[in-house]
Design a protein around this motif. Structure first.
Motif, PDB file in Angstrom:
ATOM      1  N   ASP A 279       0.815  -1.219   0.000  1.00  0.00           N
ATOM      2  CA  ASP A 279       0.000   0.000   0.000  1.00  0.00           C
ATOM      3  C   ASP A 279       0.850   1.272   0.000  1.00  0.00           C
ATOM      4  O   ASP A 279       0.549   2.230  -0.712  1.00  0.00           O
ATOM      5  CB  ASP A 279      -0.938   0.012   1.201  1.00  0.00           C
ATOM      6  CG  ASP A 279      -2.079  -0.992   1.050  1.00  0.00           C
ATOM      7  OD1 ASP A 279      -2.226  -1.560  -0.049  1.00  0.00           O
ATOM      8  OD2 ASP A 279      -2.816  -1.213   2.039  1.00  0.00           O
ATOM      9  N   LYS A 280       1.898   1.295   0.795  1.00  0.00           N
ATOM     10  CA  LYS A 280       2.738   2.489   0.860  1.00  0.00           C
ATOM     11  C   LYS A 280       3.459   2.728  -0.460  1.00  0.00           C
ATOM     12  O   LYS A 280       3.581   3.866  -0.923  1.00  0.00           O
ATOM     13  CB  LYS A 280       3.751   2.362   2.003  1.00  0.00           C
ATOM     14  CG  LYS A 280       4.618   3.594   2.208  1.00  0.00           C
ATOM     15  CD  LYS A 280       5.598   3.398   3.363  1.00  0.00           C
ATOM     16  CE  LYS A 280       6.509   4.610   3.534  1.00  0.00           C
ATOM     17  NZ  LYS A 280       7.518   4.394   4.610  1.00  0.00           N
ATOM     18  N   LEU A 281       3.920   1.666  -1.084  1.00  0.00           N
ATOM     19  CA  LEU A 281       4.589   1.765  -2.390  1.00  0.00           C
ATOM     20  C   LEU A 281       3.654   2.404  -3.415  1.00  0.00           C
ATOM     21  O   LEU A 281       4.059   3.296  -4.182  1.00  0.00           O
ATOM     22  CB  LEU A 281       5.018   0.380  -2.865  1.00  0.00           C
ATOM     23  CG  LEU A 281       5.807   0.308  -4.172  1.00  0.00           C
ATOM     24  CD1 LEU A 281       7.276   0.617  -3.910  1.00  0.00           C
ATOM     25  CD2 LEU A 281       5.669  -1.084  -4.808  1.00  0.00           C
ATOM     26  N   GLU A 282       2.408   1.950  -3.412  1.00  0.00           N
ATOM     27  CA  GLU A 282       1.436   2.493  -4.362  1.00  0.00           C
ATOM     28  C   GLU A 282       1.083   3.935  -4.019  1.00  0.00           C
ATOM     29  O   GLU A 282       0.958   4.784  -4.907  1.00  0.00           O
ATOM     30  CB  GLU A 282       0.182   1.627  -4.367  1.00  0.00           C
ATOM     31  CG  GLU A 282      -0.856   2.092  -5.371  1.00  0.00           C
ATOM     32  CD  GLU A 282      -2.053   1.169  -5.455  1.00  0.00           C
ATOM     33  OE1 GLU A 282      -3.009   1.517  -6.176  1.00  0.00           O
ATOM     34  OE2 GLU A 282      -2.031   0.098  -4.809  1.00  0.00           O
ATOM     35  N   ARG A 283       0.924   4.227  -2.736  1.00  0.00           N
ATOM     36  CA  ARG A 283       0.532   5.569  -2.303  1.00  0.00           C
ATOM     37  C   ARG A 283       1.601   6.607  -2.622  1.00  0.00           C
ATOM     38  O   ARG A 283       1.307   7.699  -3.103  1.00  0.00           O
ATOM     39  CB  ARG A 283       0.237   5.554  -0.807  1.00  0.00           C
ATOM     40  CG  ARG A 283      -0.295   6.863  -0.256  1.00  0.00           C
ATOM     41  CD  ARG A 283      -0.703   6.716   1.187  1.00  0.00           C
ATOM     42  NE  ARG A 283       0.416   6.490   2.087  1.00  0.00           N
ATOM     43  CZ  ARG A 283       0.687   5.343   2.683  1.00  0.00           C
ATOM     44  NH1 ARG A 283      -0.077   4.282   2.460  1.00  0.00           N
ATOM     45  NH2 ARG A 283       1.721   5.216   3.498  1.00  0.00           N
ATOM     46  N   VAL A 284       2.862   6.266  -2.378  1.00  0.00           N
ATOM     47  CA  VAL A 284       3.950   7.238  -2.537  1.00  0.00           C
ATOM     48  C   VAL A 284       4.447   7.301  -3.979  1.00  0.00           C
ATOM     49  O   VAL A 284       4.647   8.388  -4.526  1.00  0.00           O
ATOM     50  CB  VAL A 284       5.123   6.900  -1.582  1.00  0.00           C
ATOM     51  CG1 VAL A 284       6.316   7.824  -1.832  1.00  0.00           C
ATOM     52  CG2 VAL A 284       4.668   7.003  -0.137  1.00  0.00           C
ATOM     53  N   PHE A 285       4.644   6.151  -4.614  1.00  0.00           N
ATOM     54  CA  PHE A 285       5.253   6.120  -5.951  1.00  0.00           C
ATOM     55  C   PHE A 285       4.261   5.784  -7.072  1.00  0.00           C
ATOM     56  O   PHE A 285       4.655   5.723  -8.240  1.00  0.00           O
ATOM     57  CB  PHE A 285       6.401   5.110  -5.983  1.00  0.00           C
ATOM     58  CG  PHE A 285       7.484   5.399  -4.990  1.00  0.00           C
ATOM     59  CD1 PHE A 285       8.205   6.577  -5.039  1.00  0.00           C
ATOM     60  CD2 PHE A 285       7.780   4.486  -3.981  1.00  0.00           C
ATOM     61  CE1 PHE A 285       9.207   6.850  -4.114  1.00  0.00           C
ATOM     62  CE2 PHE A 285       8.780   4.746  -3.051  1.00  0.00           C
ATOM     63  CZ  PHE A 285       9.491   5.931  -3.115  1.00  0.00           C
ATOM     64  N   CYS A 286       2.990   5.563  -6.706  1.00  0.00           N
ATOM     65  CA  CYS A 286       1.965   5.191  -7.702  1.00  0.00           C
ATOM     66  C   CYS A 286       2.359   3.929  -8.462  1.00  0.00           C
ATOM     67  O   CYS A 286       2.144   3.814  -9.676  1.00  0.00           O
ATOM     68  CB  CYS A 286       1.704   6.346  -8.679  1.00  0.00           C
ATOM     69  SG  CYS A 286       1.100   7.845  -7.879  1.00  0.00           S
ATOM     70  N   LEU A 287       2.959   2.978  -7.764  1.00  0.00           N
ATOM     71  CA  LEU A 287       3.398   1.731  -8.383  1.00  0.00           C
ATOM     72  C   LEU A 287       2.584   0.570  -7.828  1.00  0.00           C
ATOM     73  O   LEU A 287       2.439   0.427  -6.608  1.00  0.00           O
ATOM     74  CB  LEU A 287       4.882   1.489  -8.108  1.00  0.00           C
ATOM     75  CG  LEU A 287       5.857   2.507  -8.703  1.00  0.00           C
ATOM     76  CD1 LEU A 287       7.278   2.204  -8.244  1.00  0.00           C
ATOM     77  CD2 LEU A 287       5.781   2.501 -10.226  1.00  0.00           C
ATOM     78  N   ARG A 288       2.078  -0.257  -8.724  1.00  0.00           N
ATOM     79  CA  ARG A 288       1.283  -1.410  -8.317  1.00  0.00           C
ATOM     80  C   ARG A 288       1.869  -2.664  -8.966  1.00  0.00           C
ATOM     81  O   ARG A 288       1.670  -2.902 -10.164  1.00  0.00           O
ATOM     82  CB  ARG A 288      -0.175  -1.230  -8.734  1.00  0.00           C
ATOM     83  CG  ARG A 288      -1.081  -2.377  -8.291  1.00  0.00           C
ATOM     84  CD  ARG A 288      -2.509  -2.151  -8.748  1.00  0.00           C
ATOM     85  NE  ARG A 288      -3.089  -0.980  -8.110  1.00  0.00           N
ATOM     86  CZ  ARG A 288      -4.334  -0.557  -8.344  1.00  0.00           C
ATOM     87  NH1 ARG A 288      -5.090  -1.200  -9.228  1.00  0.00           N
ATOM     88  NH2 ARG A 288      -4.798   0.512  -7.734  1.00  0.00           N
ATOM     89  N   PRO A 289       2.602  -3.490  -8.218  1.00  0.00           N
ATOM     90  CA  PRO A 289       3.180  -4.709  -8.789  1.00  0.00           C
ATOM     91  C   PRO A 289       2.088  -5.665  -9.277  1.00  0.00           C
ATOM     92  O   PRO A 289       0.968  -5.658  -8.758  1.00  0.00           O
ATOM     93  CB  PRO A 289       3.955  -5.319  -7.611  1.00  0.00           C
ATOM     94  CG  PRO A 289       4.207  -4.167  -6.690  1.00  0.00           C
ATOM     95  CD  PRO A 289       3.010  -3.291  -6.815  1.00  0.00           C
ATOM     96  N   PRO A 290       2.415  -6.502 -10.255  1.00  0.00           N
ATOM     97  CA  PRO A 290       1.431  -7.469 -10.784  1.00  0.00           C
ATOM     98  C   PRO A 290       1.163  -8.577  -9.780  1.00  0.00           C
ATOM     99  O   PRO A 290       1.920  -8.782  -8.829  1.00  0.00           O
ATOM    100  CB  PRO A 290       2.133  -8.014 -12.028  1.00  0.00           C
ATOM    101  CG  PRO A 290       3.590  -7.897 -11.708  1.00  0.00           C
ATOM    102  CD  PRO A 290       3.719  -6.612 -10.936  1.00  0.00           C
ATOM    103  N   ARG A 291       0.072  -9.298  -9.993  1.00  0.00           N
ATOM    104  CA  ARG A 291      -0.213 -10.465  -9.165  1.00  0.00           C
ATOM    105  C   ARG A 291       0.865 -11.524  -9.375  1.00  0.00           C
ATOM    106  O   ARG A 291       1.429 -11.648 -10.460  1.00  0.00           O
ATOM    107  CB  ARG A 291      -1.581 -11.054  -9.526  1.00  0.00           C
ATOM    108  CG  ARG A 291      -2.767 -10.329  -8.891  1.00  0.00           C
ATOM    109  CD  ARG A 291      -4.042 -11.119  -9.157  1.00  0.00           C
ATOM    110  NE  ARG A 291      -3.906 -12.514  -8.737  1.00  0.00           N
ATOM    111  CZ  ARG A 291      -4.131 -12.954  -7.488  1.00  0.00           C
ATOM    112  NH1 ARG A 291      -4.490 -12.095  -6.551  1.00  0.00           N
ATOM    113  NH2 ARG A 291      -3.985 -14.234  -7.192  1.00  0.00           N
ATOM    114  N   TRP A 292       1.111 -12.306  -8.349  1.00  0.00           N
ATOM    115  CA  TRP A 292       2.186 -13.300  -8.403  1.00  0.00           C
ATOM    116  C   TRP A 292       1.958 -14.322  -9.516  1.00  0.00           C
ATOM    117  O   TRP A 292       2.907 -14.714 -10.202  1.00  0.00           O
ATOM    118  CB  TRP A 292       2.318 -14.008  -7.057  1.00  0.00           C
ATOM    119  CG  TRP A 292       1.197 -14.957  -6.733  1.00  0.00           C
ATOM    120  CD1 TRP A 292       0.039 -14.674  -6.058  1.00  0.00           C
ATOM    121  CD2 TRP A 292       1.110 -16.345  -7.102  1.00  0.00           C
ATOM    122  NE1 TRP A 292      -0.755 -15.785  -5.973  1.00  0.00           N
ATOM    123  CE2 TRP A 292      -0.132 -16.826  -6.597  1.00  0.00           C
ATOM    124  CE3 TRP A 292       1.935 -17.219  -7.788  1.00  0.00           C
ATOM    125  CZ2 TRP A 292      -0.541 -18.144  -6.763  1.00  0.00           C
ATOM    126  CZ3 TRP A 292       1.532 -18.536  -7.970  1.00  0.00           C
ATOM    127  CH2 TRP A 292       0.307 -18.989  -7.450  1.00  0.00           C
TER     128      TRP A 292
END
Length: 314
Positions: A279-292
């Motif tokens: 969540d923090k990664l997405e909130r700060v850098f707007c990055l959303r990793p793919p599903r495994w």
């Protein structure tokens, strides 16, 4: 040693350590269009050699150091605690001091093993670290060295990393699949299998954001800290193994049998829950990793397309 196109004293140079490891090797690929990347393997940048660390950083004078080098053998760390601590923590004191000397920012990789794995939900960056094996202890100590130094830094915790290189679960399970008709795999440990390319790609996006910031030093001041970076979703080791063979779907595949951790005599205790919140990664850098599972499918397709054998990895 792998060297991109750059001038040695160019202040926009990016130094990548551990260039032949799982994440380091992928960083060389994902960052190639950035241009000024110097990627060094252990022979050229050995964390056991403080003088070498100093000499390399003072010569290159990078703007960013991405430290993908580490002591990652969990079992061996229990038997070689001094070496694990030297590489994963003590060497970082030298790295941090030299980074400050040349005013370089640091990106460093850590692990879910800093947690005890007893939480029911994914771990956040605010959760208290409590490692249950010495590998986790050494990685937490490394985090503390970097964080307490006060310089510009981003620590990226990841977990269950796999790829075409080194020692990882995917390569091991494929090897066992060639040797055995039946494989018992732990089903009560959960986490997010994360392709090393996912980690490298997300890291590259972060670097690009930093380099394109209007004021790069202010950007680092505002964004320094610890972040979690894993694939989205979760599964067990059993679920991961079953997905691997289901997706390969060629020839005969072994029968995968779910097994409890208690049935395996283990040298080292491992976290039951290795899930990390992005969540923090997405909130700060707007990055959303793919599903495994989506990333795993892409990885296997990539290997087939380019006829890369994950059985006979480097």
């Amino acid at each position: 040693m792998i060297v991109g196109k750059q001038k040695q004293h160019d202040r926009s140079a990016i130094l990548v350590t551990g260039a032949m490891g799982q994440i380091g090797f992928e960083l060389v690929r994902t960052m190639q269009n950035i241009g000024k990347v110097i990627a060094l393997d252990r022979a050229a940048f050995d964390l056991c050699q403080p003088d070498q660390i100093c000499a390399v950083i003072r010569t290159i004078k990078p703007v960013i150091i991405i430290n993908a080098a580490a002591y990652t053998d969990v079992n061996a760390a229990e038997n070689n605690p001094d070496l694990a601590m030297q590489i994963n923590a003590q060497a970082l004191s030298v790295l941090v001091d030299e980074a400050k000397r040349v005013r370089a920012s640091i990106i460093h990789y850590s692990t879910d093993y800093v947690f005890n794995g007893k939480k029911d939900l994914p771990y956040t960056e605010e959760d208290k670290a409590d490692p249950i094996n010495f590998y986790g202890v050494s990685k937490l100590a490394g985090e503390q060295v970097i964080s307490s130094a006060g310089g510009h830094h981003i620590i990226l915790r990841t977990s269950w990393v796999y790829g075409m290189r080194g020692k990882n679960f995917l390569l091991k399970i494929l090897r066992l699949g060639k040797e055995q008709d039946t494989i018992k795999v732990v089903s009560d440990q959960i986490g997010s299998p994360t392709w090393s390319n996912t980690v490298a790609t997300m890291t590259t996006h972060i670097v690009v954001q930093a380099l394109h910031a209007r004021d790069i030093r202010q950007w680092w001041q505002e964004n320094s800290g610890i972040y979690h970076l894993t694939a989205a979703g979760s599964t067990s080791w059993y679920g991961f193994a079953k997905a691997i063979f289901d997706m390969i779907a060629i020839g005969s595949v072994p029968t995968i049998i779910p097994t409890l951790t208690s049935e395996f005599p283990a040298q080292v205790e491992r976290p039951t829950n290795s899930c990390l919140s992005n969540d923090k990664l997405e909130r700060v850098f707007c990055l959303r990793p793919p599903r495994w599972d989506q990333a795993l499918k892409v990885f296997l397709r990539f290997c087939r397309k380019y006829k890369i054998s994950y059985y006979n990895n480097p």
